[in-house]
Write a protein that holds these residues in place. Structure first.
Motif, short mmCIF file in Angstrom:
data_model
loop_
_atom_site.label_atom_id
_atom_site.label_comp_id
_atom_site.label_asym_id
_atom_site.label_seq_id
_atom_site.Cartn_x
_atom_site.Cartn_y
_atom_site.Cartn_z
N GLU A 172 8.60 -18.32 -6.51
CA GLU A 172 9.47 -18.13 -7.65
C GLU A 172 8.78 -18.23 -8.95
N LEU A 173 7.99 -19.32 -9.26
CA LEU A 173 7.21 -19.44 -10.40
C LEU A 173 6.12 -18.27 -10.67
N ASN A 232 8.57 -20.99 -17.13
CA ASN A 232 8.43 -21.84 -16.23
C ASN A 232 8.26 -23.58 -16.85
N PHE A 233 8.20 -23.37 -17.74
CA PHE A 233 8.31 -24.79 -18.52
C PHE A 233 9.53 -25.19 -18.54
N PHE A 234 10.62 -24.35 -18.61
CA PHE A 234 12.00 -24.71 -18.53
C PHE A 234 12.53 -25.05 -17.21
N ARG A 235 11.92 -24.15 -16.21
CA ARG A 235 12.39 -24.25 -14.93
C ARG A 235 11.78 -25.85 -14.22
N PRO A 267 0.14 -8.21 -30.37
CA PRO A 267 1.11 -7.93 -30.87
C PRO A 267 2.08 -9.03 -31.22
N ARG A 268 2.46 -9.38 -32.53
CA ARG A 268 3.12 -10.25 -33.08
C ARG A 268 4.56 -10.38 -32.35
N ILE A 269 5.35 -9.18 -32.65
CA ILE A 269 6.64 -8.78 -32.27
C ILE A 269 6.83 -9.10 -30.68
N THR A 270 5.80 -8.59 -29.87
CA THR A 270 5.85 -8.60 -28.52
C THR A 270 5.66 -10.10 -28.21
N TYR A 271 4.95 -10.48 -28.53
CA TYR A 271 4.74 -12.15 -28.38
C TYR A 271 6.11 -13.04 -28.51
N LEU A 272 6.86 -12.85 -29.66
CA LEU A 272 8.02 -13.37 -29.78
C LEU A 272 9.01 -12.90 -28.98
N LYS A 273 9.19 -11.56 -28.57
CA LYS A 273 10.34 -11.29 -27.58
C LYS A 273 10.00 -11.95 -26.38
N LYS A 274 8.65 -11.95 -25.92
CA LYS A 274 8.31 -12.54 -24.62
C LYS A 274 8.81 -14.00 -24.28
N MET A 275 8.35 -14.57 -25.41
CA MET A 275 8.60 -16.11 -25.83
C MET A 275 10.16 -16.44 -25.35
N CYS A 276 11.01 -15.64 -26.46
CA CYS A 276 12.45 -15.64 -26.35
C CYS A 276 12.96 -15.45 -25.01
N HIS A 277 12.56 -14.42 -24.34
CA HIS A 277 12.94 -14.04 -22.96
C HIS A 277 12.69 -14.89 -22.05
N GLY A 282 14.53 -19.14 -18.63
CA GLY A 282 14.10 -20.47 -17.99
C GLY A 282 15.54 -21.26 -18.07
N ILE A 283 16.13 -21.08 -19.24
CA ILE A 283 17.48 -22.12 -19.09
C ILE A 283 18.63 -21.39 -18.45
#
Length: 286
Positions: A172-173, A232-235, A267-277, A282-283
């Motif tokens: 799952e990870l 996975n950090f939050f998992r 790509p800055r916006i892509t990184y931000l979206k992926k982190m938020c996703h 994770g939560i």
């Protein structure tokens, strides 16, 4: 009983580098198992450099490193290989690494130590320096060995019987934290211990390279990868067997990256979206 099998997982590898990776280990093991997560099958001419048995398995999709490793682990257990050596597609094994690992494994076992695994010291071939975290972890046993709480999968050397007690990699990870979680689980379930052999240097590169932020080196993963890092950090955050230092150091690191990447890494916006996703999944989707 057969002796050592090497498990190698591929995903769109650099063919020239892959040839070096295979050449560095092929004559040291009895079998090379390849699980290929790439969209297209590997040009099998790459395997012409192999001088021992090679088992190549094209996965039906990118199933993640954990699932791909598990297919190889199950094969190793079924075929009764005593030891399993894991390697990444961009990691070049040191000369005689298997001989050294066998010697150290026997030595540690003679001391009545429940050995979970041993590995080489990862070495950043771009920066020409060892990979070491912000928090210095591990207990130096002697000039050659450091006891640690976790090892990366590349160069991990394990007695296959350990999987009977601990279980397989957590699929799952998918990719990030798979190796560390397995080590922590092995410690919790079987009181196994893990060691880095400092005299063995594994040429390795984490992510897409490094950025420097003052005196801090920041590893740059792909946007695809950073999603799994945050998810996975939050998992793993609320699992009791996961070490406190990992939770604190990675919490600090991911807070810093959350602001650093959208400002300085394209790509800055892509990184931000992926982190938020990743944070959301994770939560919320536990």
């Amino acid at each position: 009983m057969k002796n050592v099998i090497c498990i190698l997982v591929l995903y769109n590898p650099d063919v020239d580098l892959l040839c070096k990776v295979i050449s560095s280990i092929i004559n040291q093991v009895d079998c090379l198992w390849i699980s290929d997560n790439s969209p297209l099958p590997l040009d099998t001419s790459v395997l012409s450099i192999a001088s021992v048995k090679v088992c190549y398995k094209k996965m039906h999709d990118n199933v993640g490193i954990a699932a791909a490793q598990n297919v190889g682990i199950q094969y190793a257990i079924e075929e009764k290989y005593r030891y399993i050596y894991f390697i990444d597609q961009d990691s070049i094994s040191p000369d005689a690494v298997i001989d050294v690992f066998l010697q150290k494994y026997v030595y540690l076992s003679s001391l009545k130590i429940r050995v979970g695994g041993i590995a080489a010291r990862p070495y950043n071939r771009c920066r020409q320096e060892d990979y070491r975290g912000l928090i210095i972890k591990g207990k130096r046993i002697n000039e050659e060995m450091t006891e640690v709480k976790e090892l990366i999968s590349s160069s991990l050397f394990v007695d296959s019987s350990v999987f009977d007690k601990v279980g397989l990699m957590e699929e799952e990870l998918f990719i990030d934290g798979v190796d560390h979680e397995w080590c922590w689980r092995a410690i919790a379930l079987g009181h196994y211990r893990f060691f880095v052999i400092e005299s063995m240097k594994l040429e390795h590169q984490i992510g897409e390279g490094d950025h420097s932020f003052g005196q801090i080196s920041i590893q740059i993963p792909t946007p695809f990868r950073i999603y799994y890092q945050y998810r996975n950090f939050f998992r793993l955050l609320f699992r009791s067997y996961v070490p406190i230092y990992w939770k604190l150091s990675n919490g600090f690191k991911y807070i810093m990256k959350f602001f650093y990447f959208p400002l300085f890494v394209s790509p800055r916006i892509t990184y931000l979206k992926k982190m938020c996703h990743g944070i959301y999944d994770g939560i919320i989707k536990v």
